[in-house]
Design a protein around this motif. Structure first.
Motif, mmCIF file in Angstrom:
data_model
loop_
_atom_site.group_PDB
_atom_site.id
_atom_site.type_symbol
_atom_site.label_atom_id
_atom_site.label_comp_id
_atom_site.label_asym_id
_atom_site.label_seq_id
_atom_site.Cartn_x
_atom_site.Cartn_y
_atom_site.Cartn_z
ATOM 1 N N PRO A 1 -8.582 1.744 -1.818
ATOM 2 C CA PRO A 1 -7.588 1.529 -0.842
ATOM 3 C C PRO A 1 -7.853 0.441 0.324
ATOM 4 O O PRO A 1 -7.063 0.327 0.943
ATOM 5 C CB PRO A 1 -8.116 2.924 -0.324
ATOM 6 C CG PRO A 1 -9.817 3.586 -0.982
ATOM 7 C CD PRO A 1 -8.748 2.666 -1.880
ATOM 8 N N LEU A 2 -8.962 -0.096 -0.146
ATOM 9 C CA LEU A 2 -9.622 -1.130 0.876
ATOM 10 C C LEU A 2 -7.930 -2.818 0.571
ATOM 11 O O LEU A 2 -7.844 -2.978 2.091
ATOM 12 C CB LEU A 2 -10.541 -1.706 0.578
ATOM 13 C CG LEU A 2 -11.648 -1.266 0.839
ATOM 14 C CD1 LEU A 2 -13.405 -1.570 0.188
ATOM 15 C CD2 LEU A 2 -12.308 -0.999 2.705
ATOM 16 N N SER A 3 -7.505 -2.726 -0.336
ATOM 17 C CA SER A 3 -6.533 -3.642 -0.578
ATOM 18 C C SER A 3 -5.428 -3.465 0.179
ATOM 19 O O SER A 3 -4.938 -4.383 0.772
ATOM 20 C CB SER A 3 -6.460 -3.806 -2.435
ATOM 21 O OG SER A 3 -7.823 -3.945 -3.062
ATOM 22 N N THR A 4 -5.604 -2.207 0.388
ATOM 23 C CA THR A 4 -4.362 -1.814 1.124
ATOM 24 C C THR A 4 -4.201 -1.680 2.450
ATOM 25 O O THR A 4 -3.259 -1.973 3.026
ATOM 26 C CB THR A 4 -3.750 0.550 0.582
ATOM 27 O OG1 THR A 4 -3.557 0.292 -0.243
ATOM 28 C CG2 THR A 4 -2.735 0.970 1.918
ATOM 29 N N ILE A 5 -5.469 -2.027 2.792
ATOM 30 C CA ILE A 5 -5.960 -1.642 4.396
ATOM 31 C C ILE A 5 -5.789 -2.974 4.770
ATOM 32 O O ILE A 5 -5.241 -3.244 5.439
ATOM 33 C CB ILE A 5 -7.405 -1.601 4.477
ATOM 34 C CG1 ILE A 5 -7.589 0.385 4.952
ATOM 35 C CG2 ILE A 5 -8.273 -1.931 6.455
ATOM 36 C CD1 ILE A 5 -9.026 0.789 4.854
ATOM 37 N N VAL A 6 -6.444 -4.483 3.824
ATOM 38 C CA VAL A 6 -5.664 -5.666 3.829
ATOM 39 C C VAL A 6 -4.613 -5.882 4.364
ATOM 40 O O VAL A 6 -4.128 -7.072 4.475
ATOM 41 C CB VAL A 6 -6.666 -6.455 2.544
ATOM 42 C CG1 VAL A 6 -5.832 -7.948 2.687
ATOM 43 C CG2 VAL A 6 -7.937 -6.206 3.151
ATOM 44 N N ASN A 7 -3.699 -5.575 3.266
ATOM 45 C CA ASN A 7 -2.057 -5.705 3.510
ATOM 46 C C ASN A 7 -1.393 -5.423 4.676
ATOM 47 O O ASN A 7 -1.327 -6.091 5.461
ATOM 48 C CB ASN A 7 -1.526 -4.829 2.372
ATOM 49 C CG ASN A 7 -1.700 -5.568 0.988
ATOM 50 O OD1 ASN A 7 -2.287 -6.540 0.546
ATOM 51 N ND2 ASN A 7 -2.019 -4.497 -0.034
ATOM 52 N N TYR A 8 -2.239 -4.494 5.544
ATOM 53 C CA TYR A 8 -1.570 -3.806 6.733
ATOM 54 C C TYR A 8 -2.526 -4.709 7.722
ATOM 55 O O TYR A 8 -1.162 -4.982 8.288
ATOM 56 C CB TYR A 8 -2.085 -2.306 7.015
ATOM 57 C CG TYR A 8 -1.468 -1.571 6.193
ATOM 58 C CD1 TYR A 8 0.099 -0.892 6.498
ATOM 59 C CD2 TYR A 8 -1.911 -0.094 5.914
ATOM 60 C CE1 TYR A 8 0.959 -0.163 6.088
ATOM 61 C CE2 TYR A 8 -1.158 0.592 4.968
ATOM 62 C CZ TYR A 8 -0.335 0.450 4.571
ATOM 63 O OH TYR A 8 0.837 1.097 4.469
ATOM 64 N N LEU A 9 -3.500 -4.801 7.476
ATOM 65 C CA LEU A 9 -4.656 -6.320 8.412
ATOM 66 C C LEU A 9 -3.497 -7.159 8.422
ATOM 67 O O LEU A 9 -3.173 -7.898 9.515
ATOM 68 C CB LEU A 9 -5.823 -6.015 8.500
ATOM 69 C CG LEU A 9 -6.186 -5.750 8.361
ATOM 70 C CD1 LEU A 9 -7.743 -5.390 8.097
ATOM 71 C CD2 LEU A 9 -6.555 -4.530 10.373
ATOM 72 N N GLU A 10 -3.049 -8.446 6.848
ATOM 73 C CA GLU A 10 -2.269 -8.927 7.062
ATOM 74 C C GLU A 10 -1.257 -8.580 7.876
ATOM 75 O O GLU A 10 -0.399 -9.517 8.211
ATOM 76 C CB GLU A 10 -2.073 -9.360 5.100
ATOM 77 C CG GLU A 10 -3.262 -10.117 5.524
ATOM 78 C CD GLU A 10 -3.039 -10.159 3.564
ATOM 79 O OE1 GLU A 10 -2.372 -10.000 3.065
ATOM 80 O OE2 GLU A 10 -4.080 -10.841 3.181
ATOM 81 N N MET A 11 -0.103 -7.556 7.619
ATOM 82 C CA MET A 11 0.958 -7.637 8.114
ATOM 83 C C MET A 11 0.602 -7.712 9.519
ATOM 84 O O MET A 11 1.975 -8.338 10.503
ATOM 85 C CB MET A 11 1.750 -6.443 7.596
ATOM 86 C CG MET A 11 2.790 -6.460 6.543
ATOM 87 S SD MET A 11 3.433 -4.483 6.067
ATOM 88 C CE MET A 11 1.874 -3.777 5.878
ATOM 89 N N LEU A 12 -0.637 -6.975 9.703
ATOM 90 C CA LEU A 12 -0.285 -7.249 11.937
ATOM 91 C C LEU A 12 -0.860 -8.520 12.130
ATOM 92 O O LEU A 12 -0.002 -8.520 13.650
ATOM 93 C CB LEU A 12 -1.540 -6.567 12.427
ATOM 94 C CG LEU A 12 -1.835 -4.606 12.112
ATOM 95 C CD1 LEU A 12 -2.901 -3.899 12.243
ATOM 96 C CD2 LEU A 12 -0.600 -4.442 13.448
ATOM 97 N N ASP A 13 -1.387 -9.203 11.719
ATOM 98 C CA ASP A 13 -1.602 -10.543 11.721
ATOM 99 C C ASP A 13 0.326 -10.949 11.409
ATOM 100 O O ASP A 13 -0.364 -12.419 12.463
ATOM 101 C CB ASP A 13 -2.623 -11.508 10.489
ATOM 102 C CG ASP A 13 -3.224 -12.580 11.539
ATOM 103 O OD1 ASP A 13 -2.860 -13.024 12.447
ATOM 104 O OD2 ASP A 13 -3.207 -13.595 10.183
ATOM 105 N N THR A 14 0.404 -11.509 10.887
ATOM 106 C CA THR A 14 2.068 -12.143 11.071
ATOM 107 C C THR A 14 2.842 -11.351 11.980
ATOM 108 O O THR A 14 3.760 -12.551 12.221
ATOM 109 C CB THR A 14 2.393 -11.663 9.708
ATOM 110 O OG1 THR A 14 3.091 -9.947 9.565
ATOM 111 C CG2 THR A 14 1.860 -12.497 9.034
#
Length: 604
Positions: A389-402
């Motif tokens: 789940p943490l890896s999934t959250i990281v992916n979402y945050l990276e999408m927010l950052d882009t």
């Protein structure tokens, strides 16, 4: 008065020695006296013999009055007789020398003899004329003077002297016989006394030395048999001191045995001895609560009967290996208690040839095994229930950052950065924990290949370059082209961890120096910083799990305290060593070693 064993030995040796000296002195005195009497007898015999021979020869000379005088005086017999008389007189003078009385008597005989010989010489010269009548007249004219000379030669004093010396010789022979008897008696008495003294010294030696040594020998047997020792040997010599030391040693051994017995009886581990077949010969009280069987119940029982069936074969193989290799074997097995409960036991098994027995120590590791199972479940939960789940959250945050979901205001962008940083730290912590767990249980494998150490260092420096730029830290690299056999990803992980730590603890505008060298058939990497250094008592501890120099470092500098532990584990998996040292001026240096490839080792 107290004597040492050496002094007693000297006294014992001195007794027969003194006797032998006295014996030899007495024997020498008797021999001297006997020799004196022998000399006296020889002198007396010589005087008597010379006198008797002279008288005999004179009587033979006087017999020339019978027969043809001229013919006799010119014969060889006459010449021989004259020569013999002269020799007799000379011998008599020599024999009487040293005795004034005898010298006077002999001197008178010699003078009379010389006159008689002179008269005979005149008669002999007259015989040379060839006139027998003239010779007879001359002889008759000198006959009375000649007879007077002979009487003076064979005087009463000479005869008495010869008889006296004969008596002296006889008495001397009797004295010599007495001395010989005394010497014979002395020799017999000395032999008997020597035997007596020898037996006496032997008895004393036996009583004072042998008997006391036998007590020590008997004490040695008693010590080996577990029997009480004899009473201490009396005295102050070496034997008594040896016996005292032996008693002290025995007392010390008794204390050690009692201490060992107490340790075994009060040990928390099960301790037992097995015969070659695996039957229990002895057991300590701890077996009751560790294995669930009392001492009496275990005695004579084959230990395999309490081992869980699935573990019996491995346990039997361990016994065989311990016996054949004569070494200590460690094995884990499950034990079924008398109550039916199954526990995990760590066995230490050692075969002793002299005792023909196994000595086994069993430690209950049920709690540890359960903890390991819980730990494995926990690590599995971290791996699946947290990291995914943490890896999934990281992916979402990276999408927010882009900006995929729209642009964020300044505060939102700030909070996003914080969230990404915290998530990154959590993922690093989880990955480090998983790597350590794999390494501990042998699940962390290396994929080693030939690598250029200079390239690995350069790549790692580039990886941390942004971090160094933000803190304005300069990294100087001075490396050699060394070929190493390593897992490039894991070595990069080591370098990045060490470089990151050096940057964190370096002051702004600081310098980090990285160098390599070949030494002792290994490649060494040195990373020196200008930070605060490491306390002496922390140089080893910082490589343990969750250890940091200061507690606040986890907040101020970031990190979980597992980075150096990971580095140590990875270096040791490669067959190298890692350590930390303080620099002479400022900061600290971390160094680790890696194996060179075969080519490099051959060149070295």
């Amino acid at each position: 008065m107290k004597f040492t064993l050496t002094q007693k030995g000297i006294v014992l040796v001195s007794i027969p020695l003194v006797f032998e000296l006295l014996f030899v002195s007495a024997l020498s005195l008797l021999l001297i006296q006997a020799e004196g009497e022998s000399s006296k007898a020889f002198h007396a015999s010589r005087i008597g013999d010379c006198s008797n021979v002279l008288i005999r020869d004179l009587f033979e000379l006087v017999s020339i009055t019978r027969g043809d005088i001229s013919q006799t005086l010119s014969s060889d017999w006459y010449k021989s007789t004259i020569a013999t008389i002269k020799a007799d007189l000379n011998e008599l003078q020599i024999a009487a020398k040293g005795n004034s009385t005898q010298e006077h008597v002999v001197e008178e005989s010699v003078e009379a003899g010389e006159e008689a010989l002179f008269l005979l010489e005149q008669v002999r010269k007259a015989s040379e004329s060839g006139n027998p009548l003239l010779v007879m007249v001359k002889f008759n004219k000198l006959k009375e003077e000649l007879q007077s000379c002979v009487k003076r030669m064979i005087s009463r004093d000479l005869i008495e002297m010869a008889q006296s010396e004969k008596l002296v010789a006889e008495k001397s022979h009797e004295k010599q016989l007495g001395f010989r008897n005394q010497i014979k008696s002395l020799l017999i008495a000395g032999l008997i006394l020597n035997v007596f003294i020898t037996v006496f010294v032997a008895l004393i030696f036996s009583k004072k030395v042998i008997a006391r040594l036998n007590i020590i020998v008997d004490n040695n047997f008693r010590l080996a048999s577990g029997l009480p020792l004899n009473d201490p040997v009396k005295g102050s010599d070496e034997i008594a001191n040896l016996d005292t030391t032996f008693h002290e040693l025995t007392a010390s051994l008794a204390k050690v045995k009692q201490r060992e017995k107490s340790m075994i009886e009060h040990s928390a581990d099960a301790i037992c001895s097995l015969n070659a077949d695996g039957n229990v010969a002895s057991a300590n009280p701890a077996c009751n609560y560790v294995l669930g069987y009392s001492e009496d119940a275990l005695i004579g029982m084959n230990v395999r009967s309490i081992v869980v069936e699935e573990d019996v074969e491995a346990f039997s193989q361990s016994l065989s290996s311990a016996m054949s290799d004569n070494s200590e074997i460690t094995i884990e097995s499950r034990i079924r208690k008398q109550s039916g409960e199954i526990i995990d036991v760590l066995w230490s098994i050692h075969w002793v040839n002299s005792e023909n027995s196994f000595f086994c120590v069993g430690h209950d590791i049920t709690a540890r095994k359960e903890l390991e199972r819980l730990k494995q479940k926990f690590m599995a939960m971290i791996s699946h229930d947290l990291r995914t789940p943490l890896s999934t959250i990281v992916n979402y945050l990276e999408m927010l950052d882009t900006g995929l979901f729209g642009e964020l205001n300044e505060r939102g962008d700030h909070l996003l950065k914080i969230a990404q940083s915290n998530l990154h730290r959590m993922l690093c912590l989880i990955n480090d924990l998983l790597d350590l767990e794999k390494a501990e249980f042998g699940g962390l494998k290396l994929n080693c290949s030939k690598q250029n150490l200079h390239d690995l260092v350069e790549q790692s420096v580039k990886t941390v370059s942004n971090m160094a730029f933000r803190k304005q830290v300069h990294i100087e690299v001075a490396t050699e082209n060394l070929s190493v056999s390593v897992d490039n990803n894991r070595v990069s992980q080591i370098l990045i961890n060490l470089l990151s730590n050096a940057i964190k603890f370096s002051p702004n505008n600081g310098i980090i120096k990285v160098r390599t060298e070949e030494k002792e058939h290994m490649a060494f990497v040195y990373i020196a910083d200008q930070g605060r250094g490491i306390p002496e008592d922390m140089k080893e501890a910082i490589f343990e799990h969750f250890q940091q120099v200061e507690v606040a470092d986890s907040v101020d500098k970031g990190g979980s305290g597992l980075g150096l532990a990971i580095c140590k584990t990875l270096v040791e998996l490669h067959g190298g060593k890692i350590k930390a040292e303080n620099n002479l001026d400022k900061g600290s240096t971390f160094s680790f070693s890696l194996p060179l490839t075969t080519k490099n080792r051959a060149i070295a």
